[in-house]
Design a protein around this motif. Sequence first.
Motif, PDB file in Angstrom:
ATOM      1  N   PHE A  67       0.833  -1.196   0.000  1.00 49.70           N
ATOM      2  CA  PHE A  67       0.000   0.000   0.000  1.00 49.70           C
ATOM      3  C   PHE A  67       0.872   1.253   0.000  1.00 49.70           C
ATOM      4  N   TYR A  68       2.045   1.158   0.637  1.00 48.92           N
ATOM      5  CA  TYR A  68       2.947   2.294   0.736  1.00 48.92           C
ATOM      6  C   TYR A  68       4.023   2.293  -0.340  1.00 48.92           C
ATOM      7  N   GLY A  70      -5.800  20.249  18.116  1.00 47.64           N
ATOM      8  CA  GLY A  70      -5.514  19.248  19.129  1.00 47.64           C
ATOM      9  C   GLY A  70      -4.158  18.612  18.930  1.00 47.64           C
ATOM     10  N   PRO A  71      -3.947  17.459  19.561  1.00 49.06           N
ATOM     11  CA  PRO A  71      -2.623  16.822  19.535  1.00 49.06           C
ATOM     12  C   PRO A  71      -2.289  16.235  18.178  1.00 49.06           C
ATOM     13  N   MET A  72      -1.046  15.817  18.032  1.00 51.28           N
ATOM     14  CA  MET A  72      -0.558  15.217  16.794  1.00 51.28           C
ATOM     15  C   MET A  72      -1.308  13.924  16.491  1.00 51.28           C
ATOM     16  N   ARG A  73      -1.568  13.685  15.190  1.00 50.93           N
ATOM     17  CA  ARG A  73      -2.236  12.463  14.751  1.00 50.93           C
ATOM     18  C   ARG A  73      -1.226  11.511  14.124  1.00 50.93           C
ATOM     19  N   ASP A  74      -1.670  10.247  13.979  1.00 48.48           N
ATOM     20  CA  ASP A  74      -0.836   9.292  13.255  1.00 48.48           C
ATOM     21  C   ASP A  74      -0.879   9.618  11.761  1.00 48.48           C
ATOM     22  N   ILE A  75       0.056   9.030  10.990  1.00 49.11           N
ATOM     23  CA  ILE A  75       0.118   9.276   9.548  1.00 49.11           C
ATOM     24  C   ILE A  75       0.033   7.975   8.751  1.00 49.11           C
ATOM     25  N   VAL A  76      -0.655   6.971   9.329  1.00 45.41           N
ATOM     26  CA  VAL A  76      -0.673   5.663   8.666  1.00 45.41           C
ATOM     27  C   VAL A  76      -1.288   5.716   7.274  1.00 45.41           C
ATOM     28  N   ALA A  77      -2.164   6.691   7.032  1.00 44.60           N
ATOM     29  CA  ALA A  77      -2.792   6.773   5.713  1.00 44.60           C
ATOM     30  C   ALA A  77      -1.913   7.478   4.692  1.00 44.60           C
ATOM     31  N   THR A  78      -0.850   8.149   5.144  1.00 45.14           N
ATOM     32  CA  THR A  78      -0.063   8.981   4.216  1.00 45.14           C
ATOM     33  C   THR A  78       1.424   8.668   4.221  1.00 45.14           C
ATOM     34  N   ILE A  79       1.823   7.580   4.859  1.00 41.85           N
ATOM     35  CA  ILE A  79       3.251   7.234   4.889  1.00 41.85           C
ATOM     36  C   ILE A  79       3.774   7.093   3.462  1.00 41.85           C
ATOM     37  N   GLN A  80       4.900   7.756   3.194  1.00 39.11           N
ATOM     38  CA  GLN A  80       5.507   7.708   1.872  1.00 39.11           C
ATOM     39  C   GLN A  80       6.575   6.603   1.804  1.00 39.11           C
ATOM     40  N   PRO A  81       6.927   6.153   0.590  1.00 36.99           N
ATOM     41  CA  PRO A  81       7.865   5.030   0.462  1.00 36.99           C
ATOM     42  C   PRO A  81       9.167   5.219   1.239  1.00 36.99           C
ATOM     43  N   LEU A 107      15.606  12.733   5.297  1.00 33.75           N
ATOM     44  CA  LEU A 107      14.307  13.041   4.705  1.00 33.75           C
ATOM     45  C   LEU A 107      14.335  14.490   4.233  1.00 33.75           C
ATOM     46  N   THR A 108      14.087  14.703   2.956  1.00 29.57           N
ATOM     47  CA  THR A 108      14.155  16.062   2.400  1.00 29.57           C
ATOM     48  C   THR A 108      12.839  16.516   1.778  1.00 29.57           C
ATOM     49  N   ALA A 109      11.853  15.613   1.704  1.00 27.18           N
ATOM     50  CA  ALA A 109      10.552  15.986   1.134  1.00 27.18           C
ATOM     51  C   ALA A 109       9.668  16.536   2.241  1.00 27.18           C
ATOM     52  N   GLY A 110       9.232  17.782   2.079  1.00 30.80           N
ATOM     53  CA  GLY A 110       8.412  18.427   3.094  1.00 30.80           C
ATOM     54  C   GLY A 110       6.933  18.239   2.817  1.00 30.80           C
ATOM     55  N   PHE A 111       6.219  17.612   3.746  1.00 27.99           N
ATOM     56  CA  PHE A 111       4.794  17.339   3.560  1.00 27.99           C
ATOM     57  C   PHE A 111       3.914  18.312   4.325  1.00 27.99           C
TER      58      PHE A 111
END
Length: 683
Positions: free
Chosen positions: A122-123, A177-188, A522-526
Amino acid sequence: MSTPAADPLGDPLSRERSHLASSRSALRAMREDAESLDIKDVTANWVNAAVLSRQIDDRIKSLADLSDTPLFFGRLNYLHAPGVERAEGAAGEQFYIGRRHVHDAAGDPMVIDWRAPVSQPFYRASKKDPLDVSLRRRFGYTGGDLTAYEDEHLMDPAEAAATSKLLQQEIERPRVGPMRDIVATIQPEQDEIVRSGLGGTVCVQGGPGTGKTAVGLHRVAYLLYAHRERLARTGTLVIGPNKSFLHYIEQVLPALGELTVRQGTVDDLVAHVEVQGADEAPAAVIKGDARMAEVLRKAIYSHVTVPTEPVMVVRGSRRWRVPAYELEAIVRELLDRDIRYGAAREALPQRIAHAVLVQMERSGEAPDDRVQDSVARNAAVKAAVKAVWPPVEPAKLVLRLLTDADFLAVHADGILDEDEQKTILWAKAVRSVKAAKWSAADAVLIDEATDLVQRTHSLGHVVLDEAQDLSPMQYRAVGRRCTTGSATVLGDLAQGTTPWATRSWDEALAHLGKSDGVIEELTAGFRVPTDVITYASRLLPHIAPGLTPVASVRENPGFFDLRETTGTAEVVAACEELLRNEGSTGLIAADARVPELAAALTAAGIGYIDPGEETTVDTRLTLVPASLAKGLEYDYVVLDEPQAVVDGEPDERTGLRRLYVALTRAVSGLIVTHAAPLPSQLA
């Protein structure tokens, strides 16, 4: 596993909503099954019962269905490749990818955990390497309701190359609010770090908005999934720079079903004494220097003296004499082994007792282990041990080093010069450990001394975030907590804002005791908009020459504005302007200007909170001292008086780094307000 094949002729969105409803029902049933477990007849004693009960409670908590959190966020349709061996997936198999595993009453999976091997494509699947995936579907949500989907047919190069709109929307979604997870948007490139093995240490250099903190937290979640039994025994720990930061990230792992990870700061780790004082920067730099470890070692082992008298052990009518030269050999052998001071001290009476037992055996007696233990407890042996290898209290030792110039001079000779010794010496004598006003750097020295006396417990894995601000001695303190485990080190050299900030990651890993660690960048800014990161990157040549600037991959360039002001009223007006937008707003200012701005906000009737507190629907503005901004982010930011931020630090480079941090906290828009001229480096 859901039924294979394409969507029916009916509404695909309705079908996916139906699967979501069924999955939520199945998760509810899993939780009810856990709640109904009866352990009365399966535990042998109250200890087993307590342990099992706690495990069941943790299981119940991990199965909580968060109504505003999507249960699954993607779907994979595998394409069978004839003649090719596949470890996961077969002809026509279809999997829903989510935050946790969900199965139906028959045990068949309805949602696959994002950490499972079958979820990895998926990733990582792409048009160049589809990884046997024919279709990747992403889902869009509003709250917990499934509202959209988007398909990528990976066998169609044209379609696979298109940018995912849902992915962009999720990355750019406003945050309250607080920080969320990024499981839906993790990049390769992030996924590769997340799934790296437990055995190795990984150091992630990442500029603002590259997701390094999220990557570190998700790596912990992945390791707990892949090595749960091992890490359950050894433990895991997340270390952040301050309490505000830890509060900001504390919901990420529980949202992924992980409830057992400890969180703390370096100060929490070394809290052997109460910290009530503070060092001037020059003293803190020297105390944080790795050379202090050798000073402490010399000071501790200076307590060991070479025996000059024999030991006479009386047992009944017999006397057994251990000569001084034999005692000296025992002591020197223990010193040569380079074991902990306390461990050697505990071994010494047994070694002396063994020498006595050898004499007993030569005389025809047959002593056993009980006799050796008895001899080791003999008064003469105990007196000899106390004289040769006396106990050392770490805090008392550090106090003597910092208050006794002669003692420090002896043990710092050839390590610290005279000026350095004078810099760390306290001006006034202190009567006791409790009366001392210890600084944070002193506490780290005591921790080092404590470890020299008795080994520090090692965990299975430690995550160290904002690591660039640690001193060498602080790295050593963290490294002691994972000597037999591994670490994930996260940071950005350009954001180092302490006088002892890390100069290179190779050096940091060496102090941590993980010289074989792998450094990833990591150099790609999301998260940071293009216009904002481009402006902030003007500072990089002055604060971190040679570091690769972050390249924003967001389609939305964001909002950026420079405004010259005449007073606080215009700063307040900028806050009011940004609060009209959805999401959170941060007002970041030099620490010295915070009281004035707080009064101006109150006078204008604008409510605000402090860093670390949760925003609400009615209060979405956070007033942030620049010293606490690191690691935090807001949808919109007003940055007040950049030059004041720079001037608030002891030197210009540190001030510019602090400014770089403040400039890069915005996710959607930034307004810079200034009455004084901007720093020349931003021209």
